[in-house]
Design a protein around this motif. Sequence first.
Motif, PDB file in Angstrom:
ATOM      1  N   VAL A  38       0.840  -1.207   0.000  1.00  0.00           N
ATOM      2  CA  VAL A  38       0.000   0.000   0.000  1.00  0.00           C
ATOM      3  C   VAL A  38       0.874   1.256   0.000  1.00  0.00           C
ATOM      4  N   GLY A  42       0.497   3.815  -2.944  1.00  0.00           N
ATOM      5  CA  GLY A  42      -0.039   5.135  -2.605  1.00  0.00           C
ATOM      6  C   GLY A  42       0.953   6.249  -2.820  1.00  0.00           C
ATOM      7  N   ASN A  43       2.163   6.079  -2.307  1.00  0.00           N
ATOM      8  CA  ASN A  43       3.175   7.120  -2.467  1.00  0.00           C
ATOM      9  C   ASN A  43       3.681   7.204  -3.906  1.00  0.00           C
ATOM     10  N   LEU A  46       1.164   9.273  -5.773  1.00  0.00           N
ATOM     11  CA  LEU A  46       1.317  10.687  -5.421  1.00  0.00           C
ATOM     12  C   LEU A  46       2.503  11.318  -6.150  1.00  0.00           C
ATOM     13  N   SER A  68       6.633  11.830  -0.243  1.00  0.00           N
ATOM     14  CA  SER A  68       6.250  10.494  -0.715  1.00  0.00           C
ATOM     15  C   SER A  68       7.478   9.668  -1.086  1.00  0.00           C
ATOM     16  N   MET A 291       2.173   4.871   5.265  1.00  0.00           N
ATOM     17  CA  MET A 291       0.971   4.373   4.602  1.00  0.00           C
ATOM     18  C   MET A 291      -0.167   5.386   4.688  1.00  0.00           C
ATOM     19  N   PRO A 294      -0.253   9.261   2.047  1.00  0.00           N
ATOM     20  CA  PRO A 294      -0.986   9.431   0.788  1.00  0.00           C
ATOM     21  C   PRO A 294      -2.495   9.334   0.955  1.00  0.00           C
ATOM     22  N   ILE A 295      -2.949   8.518   1.929  1.00  0.00           N
ATOM     23  CA  ILE A 295      -4.392   8.405   2.186  1.00  0.00           C
ATOM     24  C   ILE A 295      -4.935   9.735   2.703  1.00  0.00           C
ATOM     25  N   SER A 298      -4.950  12.322  -0.065  1.00  0.00           N
ATOM     26  CA  SER A 298      -5.952  12.012  -1.089  1.00  0.00           C
ATOM     27  C   SER A 298      -7.356  12.332  -0.603  1.00  0.00           C
ATOM     28  N   ARG A 305      -7.129  14.508  -5.369  1.00  0.00           N
ATOM     29  CA  ARG A 305      -8.169  13.565  -5.800  1.00  0.00           C
ATOM     30  C   ARG A 305      -8.469  13.750  -7.288  1.00  0.00           C
ATOM     31  N   VAL A 308      -5.571  12.365  -9.370  1.00  0.00           N
ATOM     32  CA  VAL A 308      -5.573  10.893  -9.394  1.00  0.00           C
ATOM     33  C   VAL A 308      -6.642  10.388 -10.358  1.00  0.00           C
TER      34      VAL A 308
END
Length: 319
Positions: A38, A42-43, A46, A68, A291, A294-295, A298, A305, A308
């Motif tokens: 993840v 995720g990173n 980004l 990131s 982890m 990035p969540i 986002s 958002r 992405v």
Amino acid sequence: MDRPNETSTVSGFILLGLSAHPKLEKTFFVLILSMYLVILLGNGVLILVTILDTHLHTPMYFFLGNLSFLDICYTTSSVPLILDSFLTPRKTISFSSCAVQMFLSFAMGATECVLLSMMAFDRYVAICNPLRYPVIMSKPAYVPMAISSWAGGVTNSIVQTSLAMRLPFCGDNVINHFTCEILAVLKLACADISINVISMVVANMIFLAIPVLFIFVSYVFILVTILRIPSAEGRKKAFSTCSAHLTVVIVFYGTILFMYGKPKSKDPLGADKQDLADKLISLFYGVVTPMLNPIIYSLRNKDVRAAVRNLVGRKCVTE
């Protein structure tokens, strides 16, 4: 305390990890591997969107891309070693590999502390002095700011790692940790470590205390400025531009305070349980924060958002 007669050349170390709890190893292997994937995904996304989307070519997202990349480097310096230890009965690491792993972890940790303070300054200028923001946070200004963060972290790591690895190690070469954590390594030294302790205290002041103070002062000014905005909508919009960074700062430093600020158990049985708890907290600190970053960005940032979604849509069209 010097014990020169017992000193021997150490070619490697044994990492205890969860050796005393073999039933937990396979469970944590799956859990940590999942979290690591993840982190990479995720990173990595980004970094891609901050490079490919021209709308994100601003100081804030430049720093975010650096953060990131740093998180990927930080976890990659330790997680593969931890995962291997969960599957290998003999959990050994060479002296040189231990030094490299210690160097990378130290460099990434110190760099992140400084980088988060640079991001706080960026938010301070954007909210408290918006008219001068393009001048103050121009490319000739924010690129050197990021470079100095990396340079400071690497320099500190060179000093701390070289001071630690030049020490003589005698007898026991078992590190009671998942990785070559510097405090665990220093416990094995059979020489005076006062220079190491002083050096680490100075480094903690420079790379931990000063950035925390800088972030705190920046957000005091930001909060005062936001509260002066007459409309509720204006206050909400202003706060939304720094809420993601503030959340990351709270998670990052909150975990550090929790790790090192909790009281130690004096009961031998309680100490064993606390030893396991300390290891697991340290383990999750190394993967949870990278982890979550990035969540958080986002979920709390509409620009990210949108970028992405555009990236995913562009990929679907090309296919």
